[in-house]
Design a protein around this motif. Structure first.
Motif, PDB file in Angstrom:
ATOM      1  N   LYS A   7       0.875  -1.175   0.000  1.00  0.00           N
ATOM      2  CA  LYS A   7       0.000   0.000   0.000  1.00  0.00           C
ATOM      3  C   LYS A   7       0.910   1.222   0.000  1.00  0.00           C
ATOM      4  N   THR A   9       1.060   5.151   0.098  1.00  0.00           N
ATOM      5  CA  THR A   9       0.114   6.204   0.479  1.00  0.00           C
ATOM      6  C   THR A   9       0.550   7.574  -0.022  1.00  0.00           C
ATOM      7  N   SER A  13       1.820   7.084  -4.112  1.00  0.00           N
ATOM      8  CA  SER A  13       0.917   6.279  -4.950  1.00  0.00           C
ATOM      9  C   SER A  13       1.332   6.342  -6.423  1.00  0.00           C
ATOM     10  N   LYS A  23      -5.869   1.049  -4.164  1.00  0.00           N
ATOM     11  CA  LYS A  23      -5.830   1.121  -2.694  1.00  0.00           C
ATOM     12  C   LYS A  23      -4.626   0.339  -2.188  1.00  0.00           C
ATOM     13  N   VAL A  53       5.192   0.026   7.627  1.00  0.00           N
ATOM     14  CA  VAL A  53       4.430  -0.743   8.608  1.00  0.00           C
ATOM     15  C   VAL A  53       4.053  -2.076   7.967  1.00  0.00           C
ATOM     16  N   TRP A  72       2.606  -1.283   4.382  1.00  0.00           N
ATOM     17  CA  TRP A  72       2.190   0.108   4.156  1.00  0.00           C
ATOM     18  C   TRP A  72       3.437   0.971   4.080  1.00  0.00           C
ATOM     19  N   ILE A  74       4.752   4.819   4.046  1.00  0.00           N
ATOM     20  CA  ILE A  74       4.235   6.137   4.452  1.00  0.00           C
ATOM     21  C   ILE A  74       5.288   7.216   4.205  1.00  0.00           C
TER      22      ILE A  74
ATOM     23  N   PHE B 238      -2.668  16.455  -1.663  1.00  0.00           N
ATOM     24  CA  PHE B 238      -3.623  15.686  -0.852  1.00  0.00           C
ATOM     25  C   PHE B 238      -4.264  16.488   0.276  1.00  0.00           C
ATOM     26  N   LEU B 242      -4.372  13.724   3.830  1.00  0.00           N
ATOM     27  CA  LEU B 242      -3.275  12.760   3.687  1.00  0.00           C
ATOM     28  C   LEU B 242      -3.007  12.093   5.035  1.00  0.00           C
ATOM     29  N   ASP B 245      -4.066   8.368   6.228  1.00  0.00           N
ATOM     30  CA  ASP B 245      -3.173   7.224   6.032  1.00  0.00           C
ATOM     31  C   ASP B 245      -2.060   7.203   7.079  1.00  0.00           C
ATOM     32  N   VAL B 246      -1.503   8.388   7.328  1.00  0.00           N
ATOM     33  CA  VAL B 246      -0.361   8.459   8.242  1.00  0.00           C
ATOM     34  C   VAL B 246      -0.781   8.089   9.660  1.00  0.00           C
ATOM     35  N   ALA B 249      -1.619   4.329   9.803  1.00  0.00           N
ATOM     36  CA  ALA B 249      -0.407   3.511   9.782  1.00  0.00           C
ATOM     37  C   ALA B 249       0.264   3.511  11.154  1.00  0.00           C
ATOM     38  N   ASP B 267      -9.298   3.961   3.995  1.00  0.00           N
ATOM     39  CA  ASP B 267      -9.091   4.109   2.549  1.00  0.00           C
ATOM     40  C   ASP B 267     -10.187   4.882   1.828  1.00  0.00           C
ATOM     41  N   ILE B 563       0.796  -0.883  16.472  1.00  0.00           N
ATOM     42  CA  ILE B 563       1.880  -0.101  17.066  1.00  0.00           C
ATOM     43  C   ILE B 563       1.405   0.488  18.396  1.00  0.00           C
TER      44      ILE B 563
END
Lengths: 80, 601
Positions: A7, A9, A13, A23, A53, A72, A74, B238, B242, B245-246, B249, B267, B563
């Motif tokens: 993924k 992000t 992307s 996605k 991650v 993921w 990031i 974004f 944005l 997502d951060v 994660a 998502d 996490i």
């Protein structure tokens, strides 16, 4: 070979192979591949990545991936 | 005066008297402008124990000496008052184009006192200032208000106004300027409503005097650098969403009223989904290279229709993950509604989340609300948002906020906020410094008094473990003081907090504007003065350590899988050290010595 999911992000992307709107993507990689190997396959520059991650746990670039792992990637981001 | 316009406007809404008063240079030197200047005026003049919604409360619109100077992102203003949501001093900050018009009309601040007999608005065209009747605007939403006020004044007037939520005294009503930018938090719109003040319309054509304009040209170089940097590119493309997502994660995206830190449907409410589905264009506030704003429209196939701005990240959390709405169209619609009725999306979301949890616990019934309200039920959320704004049925109670409801229905522990204000979208169990920030913010659960993301999540300037107390009190103090100064200058915190050398840059810009040299330490000291003054304001109202609290969900319930699993916020340990470093007593009271050293008393 084994299957993992990646993924990418935000601005990362653009490194998706199918579409920027994906996605996540399913990818086949060699058994024993690491996070770094996967990012290299996707041409993601290391300096653009702030955090990786794997299955919802922080991973280093040398972490060895397993079948069906979800990775993921990031970028640096701030705000709110 | 370089930087300042040198004039403060005092408007007594009870008597209709309007007075222009010269700016006191000592006041400007010690408290700068914005949040600093206005807090000092409140501290000196307000009867501190006044009813926030009584005519004796003061409502201060204020810009800063850097606003509209060419300094980076210099298009901000603040509204400072005593909050009806928290009972503390508060400062709510907004961008857009209203702040530039406000300053170039020739004023550093507008102080509203009293209460108008009928609904009115203030029209400022440079030196001409008049209070006009606005009874025909009653009940109008913020978009309609802008249109009508412009028709009556000037087609290019910039308008800040309240909607029905402010008129109906919803405790978390916002002041909306330029139709979509919000001074949203702490109920500043509620205070405006209590004064029967519907709008402030401004047209300004004056210039701002700057000591060293050439030095400010550096702004262009920095702006260019930001635009080309990864972070700047991401911001423009974004926007703040944005962050969905951060945060996801990092397992810190508050979900289901902070029970969890991961939203499985992230998502579909993130910046990428907005690009695919709703984004018309990105947009910037006055003088800003970031372009983080989102102008959006719901597509023709959507269940809901509308056009406006946003949502921003905080709304993706508050009306998205935290109430389990994984639907961009519904989230966008709720965001539009809040902007139109003039309501803080964040405390609106906190209130909905509180009700949903109380409903799940059986403490609030379907009969009481008038309909069921389960997690993710956006149709009924929309119904309730309208009821809140109109002050109808259960909406009247819900307009009092999450803390009020949690206390009334017997489960105070389900309110996710501090000092009565709901938290922002960063789960403190996964970044404990943010927990300390929420607890010690003078205005309650607020992230804007010194966001800790750069150090805790991005590891800038140095990596730090987000899960432990180590280094957090020092870091939070430094972020709080720096932010207080940046906000006092009347610029946006974003670029300055993003750049590693942000404090150095703001000190240089400030020096260039006012024509005197200020070092990084000098500006930190001013920030410390502002922060301590706000603390002392609250202390005089009885706020001490007992109020610097977090709900047990954050300090005792272990973090969910992912996490930071099992982590809690070590608040008391951090507070001990924080107070010590601040020069406050163990009970969180600024010492006399500290207040004297800072020139506060």
């Amino acid at each position: 070979m084994m299957r993992v999911f990646i993924k990418l992000t935000g601005p990362l992307s653009k490194f998706y192979r199918t579409s920027r709107s994906a996605k996540k993507e399913e990818v086949l990689i060699a058994e024993g591949s690491t996070v770094a190997d996967l990012l290299e396959q996707y041409d993601v520059p290391r300096e653009a990545v702030n955090l990786v991650v794997v299955n919802r746990h922080r991973a280093g670039s040398s972490e060895i991936l397993q079948e069906n792992d979800e990775v993921w990637v990031i970028p640096l981001a701030a705000g709110g | 005066m370089n930087g300042w316009m040198g004039k403060i406007l005092r408007v007594n809404l009870t008597s209709g008297e309007i007075v222009k008063q010269p700016m006191d240079p000592d006041l400007a030197r010690n408290y700068v402008g914005g949040r600093g200047l206005a807090s000092k005026i409140l501290f000196d003049e307000l009867e501190l124990d006044c009813d926030p919604l009584g005519p004796e409360n003061m409502l201060i619109f204020v810009n800063g000496p850097l606003t509209v100077t060419g300094a980076l992102s210099s298009g901000r203003y603040m509204i400072v008052t005593k909050s009806p949501l928290t009972g503390t001093i508060c400062s709510s900050n907004s961008g857009g184009y209203f702040p530039a018009a406000f300053k170039t009309a020739g004023y550093d601040a507008i102080i509203f006192m009293g209460r108008a007999e009928k609904l009115v608005y203030l029209w400022i065209h440079d030196d001409n200032v008049e209070i006009r009747e606005a009874t025909e605007l009653k009940g109008m939403d913020t978009h309609e208000t802008v249109e009508l006020v412009r028709r009556e004044t000037h087609k290019e007037a910039r308008v800040a106004c309240i909607g029905p939520a402010g008129e109906n005294l919803v405790r978390y009503a916002a002041v909306i300027n330029d139709a979509c930018r919000a001074a949203a938090r702490s109920g500043v719109g509620t205070v405006m409503g209590s004064k029967n003040l519907k709008a402030v319309a401004v047209r300004g054509t004056k210039g701002v005097r700057v000591a060293d304009p050439e030095e400010l040209l550096r702004s262009n170089i920095i702006a260019d650098h930001i635009k080309k940097a990864d972070l700047g590119i991401a911001f423009a493309e974004f926007g703040t969403p944005l962050f969905v997502d951060v945060m996801n994660a990092n397992n810190i995206m508050p979900t289901r009223n902070f029970k969890e830190g991961f939203f499985h449907e992230g998502d579909v409410i993130n910046g990428a989904e907005m690009i695919d589905r709703t984004l018309v264009r990105s947009k910037a506030c006055y003088g800003c290279p970031l372009n983080c704003g989102r102008n959006t429209r719901l597509p023709a196939d959507a269940k809901f229709q509308g056009r406006g701005d946003g949502p921003e990240y905080e709304t993706c959390f508050s009306l998205g993950s935290n109430i389990c709405v994984g639907d961009l169209d519904a989230l966008t619609k709720m965001n539009y509604i809040c902007n139109e009725v003039g309501m803080d999306t964040m405390d609106a979301g906190t209130t909905l989340a509180t009700i949903m949890e109380l409903y799940e616990m059986g403490l609030i019934t379907e009969k009481k609300i008038g309909f069921p309200l389960v997690w993710g039920d956006y149709d009924n959320c929309i119904r309730l948002l309208y009821l809140i704004a109109r002050g109808e049925a259960f909406g009247r109670e819900a307009g009092m906020g999450g803390k009020y409801l949690a206390d009334k229905y017997g489960a105070p522990e389900v309110f996710m906020g501090s000092k009565g204000q709901g938290f922002a979208g960063y789960h403190p169990r996964g970044m404990v410094g943010q927990g300390l920030l929420y607890a010690t913010s003078p205005e309650g659960g607020n992230h804007t008094t010194g966001n800790t993301i750069q150090p805790e999540i991005n590891g800038i300037p140095e990596p730090m473990d987000p899960l432990t107390a180590t280094g957090k009190p020092e870091m939070v103090i430094s972020r709080q003081d720096e932010t207080a100064f940046i906000e006092a200058c009347g610029v946006c915190v974003f670029p300055y907090m993003l750049l590693e050398e942000g404090t150095e840059i703001i000190a240089e810009f400030y020096s260039a504007v006012v024509g005197e040299h200020y070092s990084e330490d000098d500006v930190r000291k001013i920030g410390e003065r502002i922060f301590n003054l706000e603390r002392e304001f609250n202390r005089r109202l009885g706020f001490t350590r007992k109020n610097d609290s977090l709900p047990k969900r954050l300090t005792e319930e272990p973090h969910n899988e992912g996490i930071g699993e099992g982590n809690v916020v070590p608040l008391e340990e951090m507070l001990d050290r924080y107070y010590q470093l601040r020069g406050w007593t163990g009970d969180g009271v600024p010492s006399e010595e500290k207040l004297k050293d800072l020139g506060i008393i």
